[in-house]
Design an enzyme around this catalytic site. Structure first.
Site, short mmCIF file in Angstrom:
data_model
loop_
_atom_site.label_atom_id
_atom_site.label_comp_id
_atom_site.label_asym_id
_atom_site.label_seq_id
_atom_site.Cartn_x
_atom_site.Cartn_y
_atom_site.Cartn_z
N LYS A 172 -13.25 5.73 -1.22
CA LYS A 172 -12.51 6.68 -0.37
C LYS A 172 -11.08 6.78 -0.86
O LYS A 172 -10.32 5.83 -0.78
CB LYS A 172 -12.51 6.21 1.09
CG LYS A 172 -12.03 7.35 2.01
CD LYS A 172 -11.72 6.89 3.41
CE LYS A 172 -10.30 6.45 3.57
NZ LYS A 172 -9.28 7.50 3.31
N GLU A 247 -4.56 -5.29 -2.33
CA GLU A 247 -3.28 -5.02 -3.01
C GLU A 247 -2.40 -4.30 -2.00
O GLU A 247 -2.67 -3.15 -1.65
CB GLU A 247 -3.50 -4.13 -4.24
CG GLU A 247 -4.39 -4.73 -5.30
CD GLU A 247 -3.80 -5.97 -5.95
OE1 GLU A 247 -2.58 -6.15 -5.89
OE2 GLU A 247 -4.58 -6.78 -6.49
N CYS A 281 4.50 1.01 -5.38
CA CYS A 281 4.56 -0.32 -4.77
C CYS A 281 5.42 -1.25 -5.61
O CYS A 281 5.91 -2.26 -5.12
CB CYS A 281 3.16 -0.88 -4.61
SG CYS A 281 2.25 -0.90 -6.17
N GLU A 383 9.38 -2.94 4.19
CA GLU A 383 9.08 -1.97 3.13
C GLU A 383 9.45 -0.56 3.61
O GLU A 383 9.07 -0.17 4.72
CB GLU A 383 7.59 -2.02 2.78
CG GLU A 383 7.25 -1.11 1.62
CD GLU A 383 5.77 -1.12 1.27
OE1 GLU A 383 4.93 -1.02 2.18
OE2 GLU A 383 5.45 -1.20 0.06
P1 NAD Z 1 -2.53 2.92 4.03
O1 NAD Z 1 -2.79 1.48 4.26
O2 NAD Z 1 -2.10 3.75 5.17
O3 NAD Z 1 -3.84 3.65 3.47
C1 NAD Z 1 -4.48 3.23 2.28
C2 NAD Z 1 -5.94 3.65 2.34
O4 NAD Z 1 -6.57 2.92 3.39
C3 NAD Z 1 -6.15 5.13 2.66
O5 NAD Z 1 -7.26 5.59 1.92
C4 NAD Z 1 -6.46 5.11 4.15
O6 NAD Z 1 -7.23 6.20 4.58
C5 NAD Z 1 -7.24 3.82 4.25
N1 NAD Z 1 -7.26 3.21 5.59
C6 NAD Z 1 -6.35 3.33 6.58
N2 NAD Z 1 -6.75 2.63 7.67
C7 NAD Z 1 -7.93 2.06 7.35
C8 NAD Z 1 -8.83 1.21 8.06
N3 NAD Z 1 -8.60 0.81 9.31
N4 NAD Z 1 -9.94 0.79 7.43
C9 NAD Z 1 -10.19 1.17 6.15
N5 NAD Z 1 -9.38 1.98 5.44
C10 NAD Z 1 -8.26 2.41 6.03
O7 NAD Z 1 -1.51 2.98 2.82
P2 NAD Z 1 -0.82 4.27 2.20
O8 NAD Z 1 0.22 4.73 3.17
O9 NAD Z 1 -1.86 5.22 1.72
O10 NAD Z 1 -0.13 3.65 0.91
C11 NAD Z 1 1.14 3.09 0.92
C12 NAD Z 1 1.05 1.59 0.92
O11 NAD Z 1 0.26 1.14 -0.17
C13 NAD Z 1 2.39 0.92 0.73
O12 NAD Z 1 2.51 -0.16 1.60
C14 NAD Z 1 2.35 0.43 -0.71
O13 NAD Z 1 3.18 -0.67 -0.98
C15 NAD Z 1 0.93 0.09 -0.85
N6 NAD Z 1 0.53 0.06 -2.25
C16 NAD Z 1 0.27 -1.14 -2.82
C17 NAD Z 1 -0.09 -1.20 -4.16
C18 NAD Z 1 -0.39 -2.52 -4.83
O14 NAD Z 1 -0.92 -2.49 -5.93
N7 NAD Z 1 -0.10 -3.64 -4.23
C19 NAD Z 1 -0.19 -0.03 -4.91
C20 NAD Z 1 0.10 1.18 -4.27
C21 NAD Z 1 0.44 1.22 -2.95
#
Ligand code: NAD
Length: 479
Positions: A172, A247, A281, A383
């Site tokens: 997804k 991650e 990130c 963050e």
């Molecule tokens: P998010 O956690 O809101 O969403 C990430 C994904 O998870 C999306 O596809 C979303 O639809 C899904 N999701 C949301 N709620 C869920 C649930 N309850 N169950 C299963 N899936 C669910 O994050 P975002 O806003 O899309 O991305 C930004 C965040 O990602 C920041 O905190 C950033 O630091 C982090 N990030 C981390 C890395 C890394 O490698 N550590 C890389 C990129 C981004």
């Protein structure tokens, strides 16, 4: 334009014909609609994956390599269309998508396609009385959930190793940036990827994501996103004993010592602060500068930041495009208001940028630099994930280290120094999964990638990813 699910080799709407709107950050206008999937769609995808997995595994590493390489070639053929789509969906400069996002997505596919051809497992001879060997088999059907900041880059970073080892995937992408994954699905059809091997289910985290996490036939979840979401996923997946790779967020420190190569450091620190509108990130968000060069750094850094061009993501000369969503823009502006309340001084930026004409409703923000805040305030602990950095002076190495390690996160650190012993001492003591010394975002796909503390669990990259998507079995033969 409709962004459809890809299930069992077919592009199809969600059951019940439910849709989400997909606006472009560039102009705030809806340009497509997204299949709004629910548990029933995930069930179909898992069923397809379960049927396809044994055949995909039996194809062998060479066959899987060939299929992934065909897919990579199609993405490369259509590089420009992918770059334009990524920019339109995410708001990032098209030049960045062309240079970073899409080439890296192609590399991810090729890297893991070839890695599997070279991968071996261990054998242990036991004192002449037995031989042990380790067999590594695909864990089965896996769930891959990715975020919006580097859409195709992070999506392929997960699915490529899973597919390479012989897993079948239910993936997804973020509902905020689904377009490039949809385009990848179209290329999967063209490449003749066996139906059901990769299934892409679009929709929200609360519905489609949660259904993937909770599905009993999905044995491993690879997730990249926010720390709070990671915790929610772990709450569901851990009692089901699923393998978990998380991650998560970061609050990365950039530590600048007076003995560094100043010009190179300055140029790279502008990049590490504001690439992709600060929405990587790995971006450095807390810049700690040795006091003897603090004023010089501040003056030169702010001058460079003021010269950055916020503009149309399609314009080649744009440095910062739009931030990803209106809600995200408001969140980032809220952090700036908080920084001011906490006593922070905004040296440049701090506000929304309104472009003219057709882009007037786009979500643009000025790159922002704040000083005057201590390490433990919320601005320096939480963050922000936008074009905002803080500056803090330090006097000693110990003080810099304590400050750098003071948050609940531990994803990446950046160190600028030409003192060799300090370099190693600091790199050893920094509590982060990645330490860059005199560089930033210099990536070798073989290296372990991931965070400590609340930045994650497990590592991606190279053999770490291949191991994650396999079960190890030791076979002991008595001689
Ligand atoms: P998010 O956690 O809101 O969403 C990430 C994904 O998870 C999306 O596809 C979303 O639809 C899904 N999701 C949301 N709620 C869920 C649930 N309850 N169950 C299963 N899936 C669910 O994050 P975002 O806003 O899309 O991305 C930004 C965040 O990602 C920041 O905190 C950033 O630091 C982090 N990030 C981390 C890395 C890394 O490698 N550590 C890389 C990129 C981004």
């Amino acid at each position: 334009m409709d962004i459809l699910n890809y299930i069992n080799g077919q592009l199809r709407p969600a059951q019940g014909d439910a849709w989400l709107q997909n606006p472009s950050p560039r102009d705030g206008q809806v340009f497509s609609r997204i299949a709004d999937s629910a548990a029933a769609d995930v069930d179909l995808a898992v069923e397809a994956a379960r049927s396809a997995q044994p055949g995909w595994e039996a194809l062998g590493s060479q066959g899987r390599h060939d299929a992934l390489m065909r897919l990579a070639a199609l993405v490369e053929r259509d590089m420009e269309a992918f770059a334009q789509a990524e920019s339109r969906d995410n708001g990032k400069p098209v030049a960045l998508a062309r240079k970073v996002d899409i080439p890296r997505a192609i590399s991810n596919l090729r890297f893991f396609a070839t890695a599997i051809l070279h991968w071996g497992s261990e054998a242990h001879a036991t004192d002449g009385i037995a031989v042990n060997y380790t067999e590594r088999s695909p864990v089965g059907v896996v769930g891959c959930i990715s975020p919006w900041n580097l859409p195709l880059y992070l999506f392929t970073w997960k699915i490529a190793p899973a597919l390479a080892v012989g897993c079948a995937v239910v993936a997804k992408p973020s509902e905020i940036t689904p377009l490039s994954a949809y385009m990848l699905a179209e290329r999967c059809v063209e490449a003749g990827l066996p139906p059901g091997v990769l299934n892409i289910v679009h929709g929200t985290g609360a519905k489609a994501g949660a259904a993937i996490t909770a599905h009993p036939e999905i044995t491993a979840i690879s997730f990249t996103g926010g720390t709070a979401t990671g915790a929610r996923i772990a709450t569901v997946a851990a009692p089901m004993f699923k393998k978990l790779s998380l991650e998560l967020g970061g609050k990365n420190a950039v530590v600048v010592f007076a003995d560094c190569d100043f010009d190179m450091m300055l140029k790279e620190t502008v990049r590490s602060s504001f690439s992709n509108q600060g929405q990587i990130c790995l971006c450095g968000s807390r810049i700690l500068v040795e006091r003897s060069i603090y004023e010089r750094f501040k003056k030169d850094f702010v001058a460079c930041v003021k010269a950055l061009r916020v503009g149309d993501p399609q314009d080649e000369t744009t440095d910062l495009g739009a931030v990803v969503a209106e809600a995200h823009l408001q969140k980032v502006l809220g952090h700036i208001a908080l920084a001011k309340e906490e006593g922070g001084i905004v040296l440049t930026g701090g506000e929304r940028v309104h472009l003219d004409g057709p882009l007037k409703d786009g979500w643009y923000m000025a790159p922002t630099v704040i000083e005057g805040l201590g390490p433990l305030c919320r601005t320096n602990q939480e963050e922000i994930f936008g074009p905002v950095v803080t500056l803090q002076p330090f006097d000693t190495e110990e003080e810099a280290l304590a400050n750098a390690n003071s948050t609940r996160y531990g994803l990446a650190s950046v160190l600028w120094t030409n003192n060799g012993t300090r370099m190693h001492r600091m790199a050893h003591a920094l509590k982060s999964g990645v330490v860059w010394v005199n560089c930033w975002m210099l990536r070798d796909l073989r290296t372990p990638f991931g965070g400590m503390k609340q930045s994650g669990v497990g590592r991606e990259g190279g053999e770490e990813a291949l191991r994650f998507f396999t079960e190890a079995k030791n076979v002991c033969i008595k001689l």
